[in-house]
Motif scaffolding. Sequence first.
Motif, short mmCIF file in Angstrom:
data_model
loop_
_atom_site.label_atom_id
_atom_site.label_comp_id
_atom_site.label_asym_id
_atom_site.label_seq_id
_atom_site.Cartn_x
_atom_site.Cartn_y
_atom_site.Cartn_z
N UNK A 6 93.04 -33.93 -0.85
CA UNK A 6 93.09 -32.50 -1.13
C UNK A 6 92.77 -32.30 -2.61
N UNK A 7 91.81 -31.40 -2.87
CA UNK A 7 91.40 -31.10 -4.25
C UNK A 7 91.90 -29.69 -4.57
N UNK A 8 92.71 -29.58 -5.61
CA UNK A 8 93.33 -28.31 -5.97
C UNK A 8 92.62 -27.68 -7.16
N UNK A 9 92.27 -26.41 -7.01
CA UNK A 9 91.95 -25.59 -8.16
C UNK A 9 93.23 -25.50 -8.99
N UNK A 10 93.13 -25.21 -10.28
CA UNK A 10 94.33 -25.19 -11.12
C UNK A 10 94.87 -23.77 -11.32
N UNK A 11 94.10 -22.94 -12.04
CA UNK A 11 94.57 -21.58 -12.34
C UNK A 11 94.61 -20.75 -11.07
N UNK A 12 95.78 -20.26 -10.70
CA UNK A 12 95.91 -19.41 -9.51
C UNK A 12 96.28 -20.17 -8.25
N UNK A 13 96.27 -21.52 -8.32
CA UNK A 13 96.67 -22.33 -7.16
C UNK A 13 97.91 -23.17 -7.50
N UNK A 14 97.82 -23.93 -8.60
CA UNK A 14 98.95 -24.75 -9.04
C UNK A 14 99.83 -23.96 -10.00
N UNK A 15 99.19 -23.18 -10.86
CA UNK A 15 99.92 -22.52 -11.94
C UNK A 15 99.39 -21.11 -12.18
N UNK A 16 100.27 -20.25 -12.63
CA UNK A 16 99.87 -18.87 -12.86
C UNK A 16 99.51 -18.65 -14.33
N UNK A 17 98.24 -18.84 -14.64
CA UNK A 17 97.76 -18.59 -16.01
C UNK A 17 96.90 -17.33 -16.05
N UNK A 18 96.69 -16.71 -14.88
CA UNK A 18 95.76 -15.57 -14.82
C UNK A 18 96.18 -14.42 -15.74
N UNK A 19 97.49 -14.17 -15.84
CA UNK A 19 97.97 -13.09 -16.71
C UNK A 19 97.64 -13.37 -18.18
N UNK A 20 97.68 -14.65 -18.56
CA UNK A 20 97.41 -15.02 -19.96
C UNK A 20 95.91 -14.90 -20.26
N UNK A 21 95.07 -15.29 -19.27
CA UNK A 21 93.61 -15.08 -19.43
C UNK A 21 93.35 -13.58 -19.61
N UNK A 22 93.98 -12.79 -18.76
CA UNK A 22 93.75 -11.33 -18.80
C UNK A 22 94.12 -10.77 -20.16
N UNK A 23 95.27 -11.17 -20.70
CA UNK A 23 95.69 -10.64 -22.00
C UNK A 23 94.73 -11.05 -23.12
N UNK A 24 94.20 -12.28 -23.02
CA UNK A 24 93.23 -12.75 -24.01
C UNK A 24 91.95 -11.93 -23.97
N UNK A 25 91.43 -11.71 -22.76
CA UNK A 25 90.18 -10.92 -22.62
C UNK A 25 90.42 -9.46 -23.02
N UNK A 26 91.58 -8.91 -22.66
CA UNK A 26 91.86 -7.51 -22.98
C UNK A 26 91.91 -7.32 -24.50
N UNK A 27 92.53 -8.28 -25.19
CA UNK A 27 92.63 -8.18 -26.66
C UNK A 27 91.24 -8.23 -27.29
N UNK A 28 90.41 -9.14 -26.81
CA UNK A 28 89.04 -9.23 -27.32
C UNK A 28 88.28 -7.92 -27.07
N UNK A 29 88.39 -7.42 -25.85
CA UNK A 29 87.67 -6.18 -25.49
C UNK A 29 88.15 -5.01 -26.37
N UNK A 30 89.46 -4.92 -26.59
CA UNK A 30 90.01 -3.84 -27.43
C UNK A 30 89.46 -3.94 -28.85
N UNK A 31 89.41 -5.15 -29.38
CA UNK A 31 88.91 -5.34 -30.75
C UNK A 31 87.44 -4.94 -30.87
N UNK A 32 86.69 -5.16 -29.78
CA UNK A 32 85.26 -4.84 -29.81
C UNK A 32 84.96 -3.42 -29.32
N UNK A 33 85.98 -2.70 -28.87
CA UNK A 33 85.78 -1.34 -28.35
C UNK A 33 85.01 -1.32 -27.04
N UNK A 34 85.25 -2.34 -26.20
CA UNK A 34 84.57 -2.43 -24.90
C UNK A 34 85.60 -2.16 -23.80
N UNK A 35 85.23 -1.31 -22.84
CA UNK A 35 86.17 -1.01 -21.75
C UNK A 35 86.40 -2.25 -20.89
#
Length: 221
Positions: A6-35
Amino acid sequence: MPIEAVIFDLDGVIVSTDGLHYQGWQRLADEEGIYFDREINERLRGVSRMESLEILLERADRTYSAKEKQEMADRKNGYYCKFLHERLGPNDILPGVMEFLAELRRRGIAMAIGSSSRNSPTILEAIGMADYFDATADGNDISRSKPDPEVFLLAARRLGKRPEACLVVEDAEAGVTAALGGGMAVLAVGFASQDSRATLSAPDLASITVERILSFSLESA
Ligand code: B16
Ligand code: MG
């Protein structure tokens, strides 16, 4: 053919890192003024860092040079890594994961990680699973990200298993495509659990037994 690995994906299968990815992208987008919002963020699931940036830039009102894009991807990764170090731990392992893995081990089924993330080693270390899997393949090892099957084929090769003997567990549409493209069965969980292409599906690993996935492989042999 019976499932031997069995081959496991990591983010979203073994561990919940998706919220941290989201916060990182949201911060970048806010800094650049991108929706940017959670719906756009869903399209980044399982996709590489640079391809994720390209999706975010679809809403930008100007074009960016290759150098600017590299700086933005690095900046987002800096935020994400800071969040990983500050906040990620064994409590972020998703429901049912440890029990599912222990049962696979008890039955002698090989286990690997197949992740797009270049931060996989850091994540596995943070959740105390750095030495748990028989093999790992991640974004550092490949040249083509999911939906290309490269990462799963590499994981299978590192386990010494043929693709037809492997089942992939995935939470992303891109990952389901990658697994099927590699000739592997796929158990879709979480956000991918509605994907009708999947061989099997479940809300999470707490909702399906190892018995079920192994009996499925015998039924279809
Ligand atoms: P990084 P997976 C993927 O991991 C994530 O789902 C995706 O959102 C992320 O963009 C990608 O890793 C790259 O991550 O920036 O850490 O290299 O789901 O394939 O384990
Ligand atoms: Mg994933």
